[in-house]
Write a protein that holds these residues in place. Structure first.
Motif, mmCIF file in Angstrom:
data_model
loop_
_atom_site.group_PDB
_atom_site.id
_atom_site.type_symbol
_atom_site.label_atom_id
_atom_site.label_comp_id
_atom_site.label_asym_id
_atom_site.label_seq_id
_atom_site.Cartn_x
_atom_site.Cartn_y
_atom_site.Cartn_z
ATOM 1 N N PRO A 135 -15.012 46.184 29.428
ATOM 2 C CA PRO A 135 -16.095 45.245 29.090
ATOM 3 C C PRO A 135 -15.938 44.619 27.709
ATOM 4 N N GLU A 136 -15.504 45.411 26.712
ATOM 5 C CA GLU A 136 -15.354 44.847 25.372
ATOM 6 C C GLU A 136 -14.270 43.767 25.359
ATOM 7 N N ALA A 137 -13.149 44.055 25.994
ATOM 8 C CA ALA A 137 -12.072 43.064 26.049
ATOM 9 C C ALA A 137 -12.503 41.826 26.822
ATOM 10 N N SER A 138 -13.283 42.023 27.894
ATOM 11 C CA SER A 138 -13.769 40.886 28.663
ATOM 12 C C SER A 138 -14.635 39.983 27.802
ATOM 13 N N GLY A 139 -15.484 40.602 26.965
ATOM 14 C CA GLY A 139 -16.333 39.820 26.079
ATOM 15 C C GLY A 139 -15.538 39.076 25.025
ATOM 16 N N LEU A 192 -24.021 44.041 35.336
ATOM 17 C CA LEU A 192 -24.655 43.521 34.125
ATOM 18 C C LEU A 192 -24.990 44.633 33.152
ATOM 19 N N GLN A 193 -25.441 45.747 33.695
ATOM 20 C CA GLN A 193 -25.772 46.889 32.839
ATOM 21 C C GLN A 193 -24.522 47.400 32.125
ATOM 22 N N ARG A 194 -23.405 47.359 32.815
ATOM 23 C CA ARG A 194 -22.154 47.844 32.237
ATOM 24 C C ARG A 194 -21.621 46.901 31.156
ATOM 25 N N ILE A 195 -21.746 45.603 31.357
ATOM 26 C CA ILE A 195 -21.120 44.644 30.448
ATOM 27 C C ILE A 195 -22.091 44.048 29.437
ATOM 28 N N GLU A 196 -23.343 44.463 29.473
ATOM 29 C CA GLU A 196 -24.334 43.821 28.615
ATOM 30 C C GLU A 196 -23.969 43.924 27.142
ATOM 31 N N ARG A 197 -23.398 45.064 26.760
ATOM 32 C CA ARG A 197 -23.072 45.231 25.343
ATOM 33 C C ARG A 197 -21.925 44.319 24.904
ATOM 34 N N ALA A 198 -21.195 43.773 25.887
ATOM 35 C CA ALA A 198 -20.050 42.921 25.552
ATOM 36 C C ALA A 198 -20.301 41.460 25.860
ATOM 37 N N ALA A 199 -21.539 41.098 26.137
ATOM 38 C CA ALA A 199 -21.848 39.720 26.531
ATOM 39 C C ALA A 199 -21.507 38.758 25.403
ATOM 40 N N PRO A 200 -20.912 37.608 25.697
ATOM 41 C CA PRO A 200 -20.568 36.630 24.659
ATOM 42 C C PRO A 200 -21.809 35.998 24.067
ATOM 43 N N ALA A 201 -21.686 35.525 22.846
ATOM 44 C CA ALA A 201 -22.808 34.846 22.201
ATOM 45 C C ALA A 201 -23.085 33.547 22.935
ATOM 46 N N SER A 202 -24.353 33.295 23.222
ATOM 47 C CA SER A 202 -24.735 32.106 23.982
ATOM 48 C C SER A 202 -25.244 31.039 23.041
ATOM 49 N N ASP A 203 -24.979 29.767 23.375
ATOM 50 C CA ASP A 203 -25.495 28.689 22.553
ATOM 51 C C ASP A 203 -26.848 28.202 23.058
ATOM 52 N N SER A 204 -27.379 28.888 24.112
ATOM 53 C CA SER A 204 -28.691 28.486 24.604
ATOM 54 C C SER A 204 -29.617 29.658 24.821
ATOM 55 N N ARG A 205 -29.032 30.797 25.205
ATOM 56 C CA ARG A 205 -29.867 31.970 25.439
ATOM 57 C C ARG A 205 -29.005 33.199 25.198
ATOM 58 N N PRO A 206 -29.373 34.076 24.267
ATOM 59 C CA PRO A 206 -28.469 35.150 23.869
ATOM 60 C C PRO A 206 -28.339 36.273 24.877
ATOM 61 N N THR A 207 -29.314 36.475 25.721
ATOM 62 C CA THR A 207 -29.230 37.625 26.629
ATOM 63 C C THR A 207 -28.452 37.265 27.870
ATOM 64 N N PRO A 208 -27.579 38.162 28.368
ATOM 65 C CA PRO A 208 -26.740 37.840 29.509
ATOM 66 C C PRO A 208 -27.442 37.847 30.837
ATOM 67 N N GLY A 209 -28.609 38.374 30.933
ATOM 68 C CA GLY A 209 -29.295 38.422 32.215
ATOM 69 C C GLY A 209 -30.704 38.930 32.000
#
Length: 522
Positions: free
Chosen positions: A264-268, A480-497
């Motif tokens: 997940p970290e590498a994916s982010g 989503l629960q697994r990758i949430e900590r690695a979600a990329p920074a969003s330019d419109s909404r910071p939360t991944p889901g």
């Protein structure tokens, strides 16, 4: 299913039928292959109806005691993602056999045996719960497709089959090295265990890149896509259907099953790479498709553009993006397969795929023109068809992460409408100019039986997509629960889901009861 090993039976039926085909006549081989694929489709329907939406994540698990194989084990099981892709496989296989009924006349028993082998390996890839077992099925699919293209393909079949084999094999060798490292580090080859295992962050990047080398070729992603147009053009019609319909989905499934949850970290960190390559692919391959003179090559380049929509949706790291990516994979499997069937129908009559040789087919082939129009509209995402649902969700999810990526990919969809409608106009509309085209007959009963089921599912998915989204909703929440900590920074909404909904559904999956949490995209 009360412990019935349905997944093993689905592997065994086509495997036994493939062996039988080698010892019977051509007509008997055709009948044997059709019966075996229809049996597997019936078992797939049982699998679909028996799947417990909102139940445990892994269902129909089989781990028979076959002795000590060290770190290797025969383990099968499916979640919602695997269920949908297995259903896509078993749905298309009888259609592929039917499409080859009259067009393939030489070495028919071997041809049917190889197609049944492809079915075994596809189902095994999606059902495998052991890392090394997955690799055997995943790479095994190369062999029958290599032979199908190389023996029954067009004039340049040898070049195309070698290119297909070398591209896909070289990328997978790096993945095999990464798998060996993972098994020795984690002490297990069990996929569900590895999906929850936390590899060190600095190691994840190298492992992610090794898996990416294989999955990017399978998708295929730009710039390692150049094997696909050659393979499609030279493959027989059924080979193109199964290649575009299912085998291209192995890359997307790999990202879902391995790259994102295991690293997940590498994916982010490497999301920028996926978004950049996907945005380039959508625009570049759409422009290339606009200038093609060969129908198959045009559809092949469009496949690269559609699969790029899959990758941006997967790496949007939100519910809409992942669900949309899966629907795009299913829709593309149906629609591109149907378009290749449409090409094959007129190729069997005129023996050319040159677009300029046709025109005005709506006059003497009205039923064909209606089906061709439906699948063309589904390909460009007309509302009410399967193409619209997936592309809308995928782009909506991407927009929440990257406005520029969503904008560029939307531009690619506009170009997709341009080359698709341009193709339809040149093939079906206008005046009948050529005498040999005037004499072409409309679709036969057999051809109608091949196109009608796909058309029905394309409309079903477009009108009621919940049927296809519900089985995977809980798995999306867990991912989503697994990758949430690695979600990329969003330019419109910071939360991944929706973390609350994801956590609720994840807890629900672990307990295995009640109603599944409904996604915010529905």
């Amino acid at each position: 299913m009360n412990g019935f090993p349905i997944l093993s039976v689905m592997l065994l039926v086509p495997a036994v039928a493939a062996i039988l085909c080698l010892f019977v006549s051509a007509n008997a081989a055709r009948s044997t292959a059709l019966i075996a694929t229809l049996i597997d489709f019936a078992l797939g329907v049982v699998l679909w109806t028996s799947f417990d939406v909102g139940g445990a994540q892994w269902q129909f698990v089989e781990r028979p005691a076959l002795g000590d194989f060290g770190l290797f084990q025969y383990a099968l099981g499916i979640d919602g993602f695997a269920l949908l892709l297995i259903m896509l496989s078993v749905f298309l296989m009888p259609i592929c056999i039917g499409a080859s009924w009259k067009s393939v006349t030489n070495r028919v028993p071997e041809y049917m045996a190889l197609f049944l082998g492809v079915e075994v390996l596809m189902i095994g890839t999606f059902a495998a719960q052991d890392l090394l077992l997955f690799y055997v099925f995943f790479e095994g699919g190369l062999i029958p497709m290599y032979l199908i293209i190389g023996i029954w393909g067009g004039a340049n079949r040898i070049y195309a089959s070698y290119k297909f084999f070398l591209y896909t094999l070289l990328g997978s060798l790096l993945m095999l090295i990464a798998m060996i490292y993972m098994v020795t580090t984690a002490g297990t080859s069990d996929i569900p265990t590895l999906m929850a295992y936390d590899f060190p962050a600095h190691v994840q990047t190298w492992l992610w890149l090794a898996f990416f080398a294989s999955f990017a070729v399978k998708m295929p992603m730009w710039p390692v896509h150049t094997w696909l147009p050659d393979a499609h053009v030279q493959a027989p019609t059924a080979g193109s259907v199964i290649l575009a319909g299912v085998l291209l989905k192995l890359g997307g499934y790999g990202f879902l099953r391995f790259s994102i949850p295991m690293f997940p970290e590498a994916s982010g960190e490497l999301t920028w790479l996926i978004l950049t390559l996907s945005a380039i692919a959508v625009v570049y391959t759409s422009l290339v498709a606009l200038v093609q003179a060969d129908m198959k090559k045009l559809i092949a380049y469009s496949s690269v553009a559609h699969m790029a929509i899959v990758t941006i949706g997967l790496f949007a790291f939100n519910q809409q993006g992942i669900e949309g990516a899966m629907i795009v994979m299913l829709s593309h499997g149906l629609v591109s397969g149907a378009l290749f069937l449409c090409v094959g129908i007129i190729y069997d009559r005129l023996h050319t795929r040159e677009i300029a040789r046709y025109g005005g087919l709506a006059i003497n082939m009205p039923r064909y023109a209606v089906f061709f129009l439906l699948f063309t509209m589904a390909s460009i995402g007309l509302p009410g068809t399967s193409g619209f649902v997936g592309e809308f969700l995928s782009l909506a999810g991407t927009y929440r992460v990257s406005t520029w990526a969503a904008l560029i990919c939307t531009t690619g969809i506009i170009l997709g409408a341009a080359y698709s409608l341009y193709l339809y106009r040149r093939i079906a509309l206008g005046e009948l100019v050529h005498d040999d085209v005037k004499s072409m007959s409309d679709v036969s009963g057999r051809e109608l039986a091949l196109l009608a089921p796909i058309a029905a599912v394309v409309l079903w998915m477009g009108v009621y997509p919940e049927s296809f989204i519900a089985p995977m909703r809980g798995d999306v929440a867990l991912l989503l629960q697994r990758i949430e900590r690695a979600a990329p920074a969003s330019d419109s909404r910071p939360t991944p889901g929706n973390p609350a909904a994801a956590a609720a559904t994840a807890a629900h999956h672990q307990t295995g009861g009640g109603e599944a949490t409904h996604g915010e995209s529905h």
